[in-house]
Design a protein around this motif. Structure first.
Motif, short mmCIF file in Angstrom:
data_model
loop_
_atom_site.label_atom_id
_atom_site.label_comp_id
_atom_site.label_asym_id
_atom_site.label_seq_id
_atom_site.Cartn_x
_atom_site.Cartn_y
_atom_site.Cartn_z
N ARG A 108 49.91 31.64 32.83
CA ARG A 108 50.11 31.72 31.53
C ARG A 108 50.63 33.18 31.19
O ARG A 108 51.46 33.40 30.23
N ARG A 109 50.31 34.31 31.86
CA ARG A 109 50.65 35.29 31.79
C ARG A 109 50.60 36.24 33.01
O ARG A 109 49.63 36.17 33.71
N GLY A 162 40.38 27.88 34.34
CA GLY A 162 41.65 28.61 34.82
C GLY A 162 41.05 29.67 35.78
O GLY A 162 39.86 29.61 36.35
N ALA A 163 42.05 30.79 36.11
CA ALA A 163 41.66 31.72 37.16
C ALA A 163 42.37 33.00 36.91
O ALA A 163 43.60 32.85 36.40
N ALA A 164 41.82 34.27 37.38
CA ALA A 164 42.50 35.09 37.23
C ALA A 164 42.59 36.12 38.42
O ALA A 164 41.39 35.89 39.25
N ILE A 165 43.66 36.76 38.81
CA ILE A 165 43.87 37.51 39.83
C ILE A 165 43.95 38.99 39.67
O ILE A 165 45.17 39.21 39.04
N PHE A 166 43.20 39.51 40.41
CA PHE A 166 43.38 41.19 40.10
C PHE A 166 43.61 41.64 41.29
O PHE A 166 43.58 41.47 42.52
N LEU A 167 44.83 42.62 41.36
CA LEU A 167 45.76 43.03 42.63
C LEU A 167 45.73 44.59 42.38
O LEU A 167 45.97 45.17 41.43
N ARG A 168 45.71 45.26 43.55
CA ARG A 168 46.05 46.61 43.81
C ARG A 168 47.03 46.75 45.00
O ARG A 168 46.85 46.08 45.91
N ARG A 169 47.69 47.83 45.02
CA ARG A 169 48.73 48.10 45.87
C ARG A 169 48.05 48.34 47.27
O ARG A 169 46.84 48.84 47.39
N PRO A 170 48.58 48.17 48.25
CA PRO A 170 48.01 48.50 49.68
C PRO A 170 47.79 49.88 49.69
O PRO A 170 46.85 50.33 50.36
N ASP A 171 48.59 50.73 49.26
CA ASP A 171 48.46 52.24 49.35
C ASP A 171 47.05 52.82 48.38
O ASP A 171 46.92 53.93 48.41
N LEU A 201 47.41 38.42 37.15
CA LEU A 201 48.02 36.87 36.78
C LEU A 201 46.69 36.32 36.32
O LEU A 201 45.68 36.11 37.01
N VAL A 202 47.22 35.41 35.10
CA VAL A 202 46.25 34.54 34.32
C VAL A 202 46.81 33.15 34.70
O VAL A 202 47.63 32.85 34.08
N TYR A 203 45.90 32.13 35.20
CA TYR A 203 46.31 30.76 35.20
C TYR A 203 45.05 30.12 34.32
O TYR A 203 43.89 30.43 34.24
#
Length: 728
Positions: A227-228, A316-325, A204-206
């Protein structure tokens, strides 16, 4: 150092032994956590497999002994082995799961890298040289490196070095991908495509709304807008035949409604002020503030919040995510996230500055050119302007149409050398000078002479070409003076196109030269085309060939409408520009087309009046007779009153005969000329004044009125609607 793509499944990393277990084709992992069970002799770890769009790889992989787990359409071609909890993370590839293959886009696949593309066979040969090769990338995490003997392991130091090399290659490819963008959307999309699915499962990009530009200091609260977003969609589980759930974020696809106001002194403000990326476990209060209380993301080390800091402030800020598994991020991944965030923020800063400069250039060019063309009597006009390129939107080309006294119109087209901001500024000064000189009703050659002097005052190298023409719809004549500009083309009503022979002259700015004017016929229905050299000259053709091609194009276009019907002006301009092919746009283009309708002699009445006390009464009588001949008796009262007031003003100060002219077009126009240069001014007469009310009546009763200074005096004119009623 030559970059190689991370090894696909089945690629051998040693010189002997069985091939490595296939890796998830969705990407090369950037980290490795090998457990004792995973590194034990005889143990292999299988990563999830997923079909590549477009089928299996080419024959180069097959020849090098590469094994692919490619499930077919029925899902039975391969099976998926779930990783154990202590195994390395599931792999990611440069293949997006939205049905588009990202060869040449994903940082995880560097085969498209222009600095060192590598074929499959070459890569396999280099990697078969053994683990001591400095150019051979390490295997993905969770995949055991096989030595010469069965069960031979890899020392931890070598694994760590190769893991760091993989990260460096990923960061290099990702930053190059981000740096390719010129505008804001390209840079943000480059960040998303570079990280998903190679580095994270979703992003997520803010960005700040609005984004600050340069040294601007926003005064209001900090507002972040989504933003995207990008993520790995739901994928098929080839082992069970079901599907693995996608990362659920409940995000709008466009993100246009996602807004977050950063509270001063709040948890999110502290994270943004700290600049460094943090895990979700270190931003427990910041993430809910950014995402909202109802939205949840994976906690712990499965989420990274990375501020985007430009040159002077956080944007801004960027959020990098990985699934819990999936396996979680580690401290080394924070450094990767920091690099991505830094390069993206600097690129966004540059894109915003570039956008502001492009906006200024567009506004400058727009204000330098006429916003709308006038609608003078007896002539119709159309124009076009094309910049040299999208990256050079300003130039020195200009055009103009200036109404003159006596229903005449001045047509101007010019070209300042270059297509830069300086050229545009000089063009604006020359255009303003030309308008001022036209208002003095100077002959065309005198206008060019004064423009030449003005260009010399602006600088020694301020040179330009210009063509100045004056069209008289009453006499159906046109007077043209040229200063080094390409000659105009006249398209006759019958379809014949000719290049007018006008003296070329020297460009303005040379100094010490004389300009010559020629007077030519301008028959009704003919079309005059004025243009700049960008239309007829390029690297592929010279000016003479370009002018001949333009003449032929005009003649061919006129044949389509027949000999008695000239082509529409707007369509004619489009046809002229369509003759430009690839490679023909070396310069900006200005185009001005004028269709001569003229005024018929039967619609013109002209008289000379002696400057005496009988002139007003004679003017009223002549106007009444002309209106009766034209069938406009209903306008007699208004015309007689206004003509009497204007002629009385003229004969009071004139020493030579006064001229009176009536023109019948779509309106009724009256012109009164005398030899006094002072222009009358509208003023409010006092109750005790005996005069001063003539122009007040003209202003109240006429549709339009005005006064123009001539070289021999002045002309006062007014217009009335031909149909009775209140004047607009």
């Amino acid at each position: 150092m030559t970059e190689h793509p991370l090894p696909p499944e089945g690629r051998q990393y040693g010189t002997a032994g069985p091939p490595a277990v296939p890796v998830d084709p969705r990407g090369a992992l950037l980290r490795a956590q090998t457990s004792p069970e995973a590194s034990a002799p005889g143990t292999t770890s299988a990563m999830p497999s997923q079909p590549r769009p477009g089928g299996a790889r080419g024959g180069a992989d097959a020849e090098s002994g590469t094994e692919h787990a490619q499930p077919g359409a029925d899902g039975a071609a391969a099976h998926r082995a779930r990783p154990a909890p202590d195994e390395g993370p599931a792999g990611h590839d440069g293949v997006r799961t939205d049905g588009q293959e990202t060869h040449g886009e994903s940082p995880g696949d560097t085969r498209s890298d222009p600095e060192g593309p590598t074929e499959h066979g070459e890569s396999a040969t280099r990697q078969s040289e053994g683990p001591s090769s400095a150019e051979s990338p390490g295997p993905p995490d969770g995949v055991e490196r096989r030595g010469a003997g069965a069960g031979a392991g890899v020392q931890p130091g070598v694994t760590h070095m190769r893991r760091d090399g993989d990260r460096l290659r990923f960061v290099g490819a990702a930053t190059r991908r981000i740096a390719r963008g010129l505008d804001l959307d390209e840079i943000v999309m480059g960040l998303c495509r570079a990280t998903v699915p190679t580095f994270s499962d979703a992003i997520l990009v803010y960005l700040r709304d609005p984004l600050p530009v340069g040294d601007e200091r926003p005064m209001g609260p900090v507002v972040l807008r989504l933003r995207r977003t990008d993520r790995i969609p739901e994928e098929r589980d080839t082992e069970t035949g079901g599907s693995l759930p996608a990362l659920q974020l409940d995000l709008d696809a466009t993100g246009t409604t996602e807004l977050c106001t950063v509270r001063p002194g709040g948890a999110l403000a502290e994270v943004l002020r700290g600049v460094r990326p943090v895990f979700a476990e270190d931003a427990l209060d910041a993430l809910p503030e950014l995402l909202g209380e109802t939205r949840t993301v994976p906690g712990g080390r499965h989420t990274i919040l990375a501020p985007l800091r430009g040159r002077r402030r956080v944007i801004g800020a960027a959020i990098f995510l990985r699934r819990p598994d999936r396996v979680s991020f580690d401290s080394e991944d924070l450094l990767v996230a920091a690099q991505l965030a830094t390069h993206s923020a600097l690129g966004i800063d540059k894109a915003v500055l570039y956008g502001r400069e492009a906006y200024i250039a567009d506004e400058l060019q727009r204000t330098m050119l006429p916003e709308t063309l006038p609608r003078p009597t007896g002539v119709r006009l159309a124009s076009r302007y094309l910049p040299a390129a999208e990256t050079a939107r300003v130039g020195g080309d200009w055009y103009d149409a200036i109404p003159l006294p006596g229903s005449r119109v001045a047509l101007v087209v010019g070209d300042v050398m270059g297509h830069s901001m300086t050229s545009a500024a000089i063009m604006g000064q020359l255009r303003t000078t030309a308008q001022t000189l036209a208002g003095l009703d100077l002959p065309p050659q005198e206008v060019l002479h004064h423009l030449d002097e003005q260009a010399q005052r602006l600088g020694h190298d301020r040179m330009a070409t210009c063509l100045y023409a004056v069209y008289d719809p009453v006499s159906h004549r046109i007077t043209i003076a040229n200063a080094g500009h390409p000659p105009p083309v006249l398209l006759h009503l019958g379809g014949r196109a000719e290049v007018l022979r006008v003296p070329a002259g020297a460009p303005i700015g040379v100094g010490g030269v004389d300009f010559e004017a020629v007077e030519l016929d301008a028959p009704a229905g003919a079309t005059l085309l004025l243009y700049t050299d960008g239309l007829v000259e390029s690297r592929l053709r010279d000016v003479v060939a370009g002018i001949e091609q333009l003449r032929a194009r005009l003649a061919a276009t006129a044949q389509l409408t027949g000999p008695d019907h000239p082509p529409p002006l707007e369509a004619l301009c489009d046809e002229v520009l369509d003759m430009l092919g690839p490679g023909d746009r070396d310069d900006d283009i200005a185009l001005l087309a004028a269709r001569f309708d003229g005024i018929a002699p039967s619609d013109v009445a002209y008289w000379f009046l002696e400057p005496d006390e009988k002139a007003p009464s004679r003017a009223r009588r002549l106007a009444r007779v002309a209106l009766a001949r034209w069938g406009l008796e209903e306008l007699s009262d208004s015309v007689e009153l206004l003509v009497s007031e204007v002629v009385t003003n003229a004969v009071r100060y004139a020493s030579r005969p006064v001229t009176l002219r009536l023109l019948r077009t779509d309106v009724l126009r009256c012109e009164v000329g005398d030899d006094v240069p002072q222009l009358p001014r509208l003023r409010q007469a006092r109750a005790t004044d005996e005069g001063g009310r003539g122009l007040y009546l003209v202003n109240k009763l006429a549709r339009r009125w005005g006064a123009t200074r001539l070289s021999t005096g002045k002309v006062v004119w007014f217009e009335l609607n031909r149909n009775p009623g209140p004047q607009a």
